[in-house]
Design a protein around this motif. Structure first.
Motif, PDB file in Angstrom:
ATOM      1  N   MET A 126       0.201  -1.449  -0.386  1.00  0.00           N
ATOM      2  CA  MET A 126      -0.256   0.108  -0.017  1.00  0.00           C
ATOM      3  C   MET A 126       0.766   0.912  -0.047  1.00  0.00           C
ATOM      4  N   GLY A 127       0.236   2.301  -0.560  1.00  0.00           N
ATOM      5  CA  GLY A 127       1.047   3.924  -0.455  1.00  0.00           C
ATOM      6  C   GLY A 127       2.291   3.342  -1.985  1.00  0.00           C
ATOM      7  N   THR A 128       3.535   3.953  -0.721  1.00  0.00           N
ATOM      8  CA  THR A 128       4.209   3.401  -1.973  1.00  0.00           C
ATOM      9  C   THR A 128       5.461   2.662  -1.774  1.00  0.00           C
ATOM     10  N   ILE A 129       6.524   2.374  -2.709  1.00  0.00           N
ATOM     11  CA  ILE A 129       7.879   1.747  -2.241  1.00  0.00           C
ATOM     12  C   ILE A 129       8.950   2.764  -1.528  1.00  0.00           C
ATOM     13  N   ASP A 130       8.391   2.746  -0.141  1.00  0.00           N
ATOM     14  CA  ASP A 130       9.458   3.191   0.546  1.00  0.00           C
ATOM     15  C   ASP A 130      10.276   2.149   1.061  1.00  0.00           C
ATOM     16  N   GLN A 131      10.680   2.982   2.422  1.00  0.00           N
ATOM     17  CA  GLN A 131      11.921   1.687   3.231  1.00  0.00           C
ATOM     18  C   GLN A 131      10.847   1.006   4.049  1.00  0.00           C
ATOM     19  N   GLN A 132       9.445   1.325   4.187  1.00  0.00           N
ATOM     20  CA  GLN A 132       8.558   0.530   4.796  1.00  0.00           C
ATOM     21  C   GLN A 132       8.127  -0.233   4.035  1.00  0.00           C
ATOM     22  N   ALA A 133       7.760  -0.221   2.927  1.00  0.00           N
ATOM     23  CA  ALA A 133       7.544  -1.310   2.062  1.00  0.00           C
ATOM     24  C   ALA A 133       8.835  -2.341   1.665  1.00  0.00           C
ATOM     25  N   MET A 134       9.856  -1.944   1.792  1.00  0.00           N
ATOM     26  CA  MET A 134      10.710  -3.203   1.587  1.00  0.00           C
ATOM     27  C   MET A 134      11.348  -3.716   2.542  1.00  0.00           C
ATOM     28  N   ASP A 135      11.298  -3.541   3.982  1.00  0.00           N
ATOM     29  CA  ASP A 135      11.332  -3.322   5.214  1.00  0.00           C
ATOM     30  C   ASP A 135      10.195  -5.122   4.990  1.00  0.00           C
ATOM     31  N   GLN A 136       9.107  -4.882   4.776  1.00  0.00           N
ATOM     32  CA  GLN A 136       7.737  -6.270   4.422  1.00  0.00           C
ATOM     33  C   GLN A 136       8.101  -7.324   3.740  1.00  0.00           C
ATOM     34  N   LEU A 137       9.452  -6.591   2.404  1.00  0.00           N
ATOM     35  CA  LEU A 137      10.645  -7.790   1.806  1.00  0.00           C
ATOM     36  C   LEU A 137      11.162  -8.131   2.951  1.00  0.00           C
ATOM     37  N   HIS A 138      11.399  -8.905   4.381  1.00  0.00           N
ATOM     38  CA  HIS A 138      12.252  -9.246   4.569  1.00  0.00           C
ATOM     39  C   HIS A 138      12.349 -10.268   4.439  1.00  0.00           C
ATOM     40  N   TYR A 139      11.315 -11.011   4.194  1.00  0.00           N
ATOM     41  CA  TYR A 139      11.005 -12.474   4.277  1.00  0.00           C
ATOM     42  C   TYR A 139      12.041 -13.091   2.938  1.00  0.00           C
ATOM     43  N   VAL A 140      11.872 -12.219   1.700  1.00  0.00           N
ATOM     44  CA  VAL A 140      13.061 -12.044   0.559  1.00  0.00           C
ATOM     45  C   VAL A 140      14.463 -12.430   0.941  1.00  0.00           C
ATOM     46  N   THR A 141      14.763 -11.706   2.164  1.00  0.00           N
ATOM     47  CA  THR A 141      16.421 -11.688   2.326  1.00  0.00           C
ATOM     48  C   THR A 141      16.377 -13.238   3.591  1.00  0.00           C
ATOM     49  N   GLU A 142      14.721 -13.698   4.040  1.00  0.00           N
ATOM     50  CA  GLU A 142      14.931 -15.327   4.912  1.00  0.00           C
ATOM     51  C   GLU A 142      15.855 -16.410   3.934  1.00  0.00           C
ATOM     52  N   LEU A 143      15.077 -16.061   3.070  1.00  0.00           N
ATOM     53  CA  LEU A 143      14.944 -17.208   1.812  1.00  0.00           C
ATOM     54  C   LEU A 143      15.961 -18.190   1.318  1.00  0.00           C
ATOM     55  N   THR A 144      17.367 -17.652   1.548  1.00  0.00           N
ATOM     56  CA  THR A 144      18.535 -18.525   1.605  1.00  0.00           C
ATOM     57  C   THR A 144      18.404 -19.434   3.412  1.00  0.00           C
ATOM     58  N   GLU A 145      17.330 -18.802   4.199  1.00  0.00           N
ATOM     59  CA  GLU A 145      17.769 -19.900   5.200  1.00  0.00           C
ATOM     60  C   GLU A 145      16.135 -20.545   4.905  1.00  0.00           C
ATOM     61  N   LYS A 146      15.552 -20.258   4.219  1.00  0.00           N
ATOM     62  CA  LYS A 146      14.134 -21.477   3.662  1.00  0.00           C
ATOM     63  C   LYS A 146      14.040 -22.226   3.094  1.00  0.00           C
ATOM     64  N   ILE A 147      15.025 -21.660   1.922  1.00  0.00           N
ATOM     65  CA  ILE A 147      15.201 -22.903   0.719  1.00  0.00           C
ATOM     66  C   ILE A 147      16.651 -23.141   0.509  1.00  0.00           C
TER      67      ILE A 147
END
Length: 609
Positions: A126-147
């Protein structure tokens, strides 16, 4: 499917499992599938977009409160609007960050499964692609631990194989909802894609803050491909938003409607078929199989391996390929049972050759990653068994036909025997004439099949004692004439035996030739498929090299020399793999022995005969 069903169930205790009803539905879809999954924070309108992709107003639950409506991953299979004979599989995931759930690890697994199962991943914010939106993508940074790409046996616990993620991962689409800014950068108008590219630009520097800033952006750039962005105006007033599934399109903001149609058109036209490394294009049932593989790995406490999932799917699909090929052979042969018995063995072998070829085509269209041609060898062996079984049926049909014919032709002679017609002076000559006439009529008859000589010989052997008795009782013949008659009868029987033996040797030779042609066909089709698979791998590597070159240029532009050099090493390795000479002849020669072993064995027996 008239409505969605839950594919991945998310339980209150934090465990997940695959819904068997959804698996049964997926098993019906033999068509290739385009799989679109949507992820994002709860209550951001994900379900609305998925319903639009399905071409429906209702389906996935929209909800009208701050409570998340979707639990787990829900699936809806619909005919693809653009790609003929394809199925569009829509996966709506439960909202990330649901405060009622209280289990962030569970969110991570839902996100990881959406990535693993889809060919296009839609990230909704929602809203804009800002740092808050990027923070929601911490799931992406965890992929190396999950896959993991490689299995635990192939990779160490500390090995990072994320450089291979792009081979497996989907294309990436970022949807920004309720966007109310001007698409401008430095006073110039920009496109949505340029807006995303700018948002993903990395910052130079080595501080912890900058590394944290860059990490999700690097992951999006390095793991996914075909980055695309759509921005949407607010669709309606707050009151209408609470009842969006009942609001007519004419009541929605025209720009929102326009963007929604543009988004759907892009997904329909650009979203690829779910494809595994090596170019294997997945069907619905294959999607269900890999879902089970991933979820079972998660439930067991291990890290899902994409290669393990591919190998597990290969076993299932190759087993199915064998069974469907055998079924095709059975289907075609059963349609010809009314033609049994065939007049000659060659006629039967021609049928077998035709049906074997069609069965092998079915197998080759379905099989993938058949290491060492294990399943192809199994198919050939099973087809050999089926051929032998149908050959036996053909022979049995011939025996029945011949015995029925002989019973009909010998009825008058049998009656004469029982009434003593031949127990008179000159009876042997009369019997011999009727026997000769019977054989003539029998040989003239058509449709007797492959066992005509053997059944005739059996019949005449059964009448041997009767014939001998008639001969001995015939007072019109002298002893010398009786001996000559007996010798003549024995010579005729021996001649028939020789004829049977010669025919058997000829049939054996033709059968051997049939086996050799079959083996040659297996090798040729195998070689063709290996060539096709090699070209797919080559094309995939070329594509991956281009993707890595783009990444490298982005790293250079951002001043990241170390990351650029790492990418250079990856590109170099890919180019070496691409340029390595492949000895196809050597591979084929290694695979021939298990395929033709049975043929060579029969060849030796034939030489002995």
């Amino acid at each position: 499917m008239e409505y969605p069903v839950c594919l991945i169930e998310n339980h209150e205790d934090g465990t997940i499992q695959v819904n068997n009803n959804a698996l049964e539905i997926l098993s019906r879809y033999n068509q290739k599938v385009v799989v679109v999954a949507i992820v994002g924070k709860y209550r951001t309108g994900k379900s609305y977009l998925m319903n639009k992709l399905a071409g429906q107003k209702n389906g996935f639950a929209l909800g009208s409160t701050v409570q998340s409506m979707t639990k787990g991953i829900w699936m809806w299979c619909v005919p693809h609007p653009v790609k003929r004979d394809h199925t569009l599989v829509l996966l709506d995931t439960e909202g990330l960050g649901d405060v009622e759930k209280g289990n962030s690890q569970n969110d991570s697994w839902i996100f990881a499964l959406a990535v693993l199962l889809s060919s296009t991943l839609v990230f909704n914010t929602m809203g804009t692609i800002d740092q808050q939106a990027m923070d929601q993508l911490h799931y992406v940074t965890e992929l190396t631990e999950k896959i993991r790409v490689k299995s635990a046996e192939q990779a160490s616990d500390f090995e990072d194989d994320s450089s291979e993620f792009k081979r497996f991962f989907p294309s990436f689409v970022w949807c920004v909802r309720d966007f109310n800014l001007q698409l401008q950068l430095n006073g110039k108008d920009i496109t949505e894609d340029e807006y995303l590219k700018n948002a993903l630009t990395l910052k130079p520097g080595l501080s912890t803050t900058i590394r944290n800033y860059n990490l999700p952006r690097e992951c999006i750039l390095h793991y996914f491909h075909s980055h695309k962005c759509f921005v949407f105006d607010r669709p309606a007033s707050k009151t209408d938003l609470q009842n969006l599934d009942n609001v007519e399109e004419s009541q929605l903001d025209p720009e929102f409607v326009k963007q929604t149609k543009k988004f759907c058109a892009h997904i329909y036209e650009q979203s690829p078929v779910k494809t595994l490394p090596g170019g294997y294009r997945m069907s619905g049932r294959g999607l269900g199989d890999v879902a089970v593989s991933y979820v079972e790995a998660i439930r067991s406490g291990s890290i899902p391996s994409m290669e393990n999932a591919v190998l597990a799917l290969a076993k299932i699909e190759n087993s199915r390929a064998v069974q469907e090929a055998l079924s095709k052979y059975d289907e075609m042969m059963n349609q010809c049972l009314n033609k049994f018995p065939t007049e000659t063995q060659e006629e039967f072998l021609n049928l077998d050759k035709e049906f074997h070829t069609e069965a092998l085509k079915v197998f080759m269209n379905l099989t993938f990653k058949d290491e060492n041609q294990e399943y192809q060898s199994k198919l050939k062996e099973e087809l050999g068994h089926k051929k032998a079984a149908y050959m036996k049926q053909n022979e049995e049909a011939s025996v029945r036909k011949c015995r029925a014919l002989l019973q009909e032709l010998s009825a008058a002679m049998e009656k004469g025997i029982s009434e003593g017609k031949f127990a008179v002076s000159g009876g042997y000559k009369l019997f011999s004439e009727e026997k000769e006439s019977l054989q003539t009529d029998y040989r003239k008859a058509t449709g007797k099949g492959v066992k005509s000589l053997e059944v005739l010989q059996e019949f005449l052997e059964e009448k041997k004692n009767v014939e001998s008795s008639i001969l001995m009782a015939d007072k019109s013949l002298q002893e010398k004439e009786k001996k000559l008659a007996e010798q003549r009868s024995q010579a005729e029987a021996a001649a028939r035996e020789q004829e049977i033996l010669e025919k058997a040797n000829m049939d054996l030779k033709k059968n051997l030739e049939n086996e050799q042609e079959s083996s040659k066909m297996h090798v040729e089709m195998m070689q063709k498929k290996m060539d096709e698979d090699r070209e797919k791998i080559k094309a995939e590597n070329e594509w991956l090299i281009k993707e890595k070159l783009k990444e490298q240029q982005d790293m250079l532009d951002a001043g990241f020399k170390k990351q650029s050099q790492m990418l250079e090493d990856e590109i170099k390795q890919l180019r070496e793999e691409k340029s390595q000479p492949q000895s196809l002849i050597g591979e084929i020669l290694q695979l021939i022995p298990p395929i033709v072993k049975a043929v060579l064995s029969r060849d030796q027996k034939d030489q002995c005969i």
